[in-house]
Design an enzyme around this catalytic site. Sequence first.
Site: not given
Ligand code: AMP
Length: 328
Positions: A111, A194, A197
């Site tokens: 960050k 992966k 957002k």
């Molecule tokens: P985030 O949207 O990155 O804050 O992630 C929220 C939750 O979704 C966390 O538990 C991440 O590990 C899971 N997550 C986000 N993107 C992926 C992805 N492409 N594949 C698997 N898990 C994901």
Amino acid sequence: METVLSGIRPTGNLHLGNYFGAVKSFVKMQDEFNCFFFIADWHSLTTHPHPENIRRSTRTILAEYLACGIDPEKAAIYVQSDVKQVLELYLYFNMNAYLGELERVTSFKEKVRKQPDNINAGLLTYPTLMAADILIHRADKVPVGKDQEQNMEMARLFARRFNRIYEVDYFKEPESFHFNHIAVKVPGLDGSGKMGKSEGNAIYLVDDEATIRKKVMHAVTDSGPTEPNQQKPEPIQNLFTLMALVSEPDTYNFFNDKYNACEIRYGDMKKQLAADINSFCAPIREKILAIQDDEDYLARVARLGAEKASASAEKTLREVRQIIGFRV
Ligand code: AMP
């Protein structure tokens, strides 16, 4: 029964990565564990979001969690800022957290690099707030991705340190946890990495049929296999990985056989994938749309969650205050 806790920052809609990587397993966990699922609106303040964005995103995630099948009667679904006890524990942990160790946390260093104009104290003490989120319910297990491992280490460190300083055996060390022992990684549509957002490669649970189709048809592919049974390059493997998640095994095998026989037509595969993603998302989408504007219902759910979480938090704090030497 063991306690599981998971938080998500309110920064937009849930996508297929969130669903298959996290929320799907939450729906199963709520039957087996004492679950706390919270929306981390305090954590989101480190990036100074606009008030309207926080309000909207908090409502969105709540509605989407419910639409995915998280049941407010089984799990405590709550908004972090509704459970003020967390702040008090955060303060206690901050008194025993040292600048050097906080500065060494990789996500803090990242960050500092990414937002050099906003290196606020909230960023520095992110691990102590996360430890407070977890330890306020004395959670046993926290489902997290690899990126959170260091913060989990810090939570364990703060738990141990508290016990050592006050010569008690009060906090258990929370365990990082993958339900079913498999960490699912949902790929994006842009050929590598992966789904996320911030990557701009995501399909959201709330996307309509036309949007899903457009995104899938634009997914990166190549000019096709030239030899039978050749290994799939990443962009192609990604389409198959998505297909494995949403399509019937027969459909997957059909296109896999076509690929192996060098007869695949990516256009056909994408049409099928888009249709299957849509069939998967449609019932969830309908529920999201039905719930998201029902402010009374969402407020009731948030209140119920806050009551459950506050009761658990208050019990911990009463004990912690006593251990620390405050009057109760
Ligand atoms: P985030 O949207 O990155 O804050 O992630 C929220 C939750 O979704 C966390 O538990 C991440 O590990 C899971 N997550 C986000 N993107 C992926 C992805 N492409 N594949 C698997 N898990 C994901």
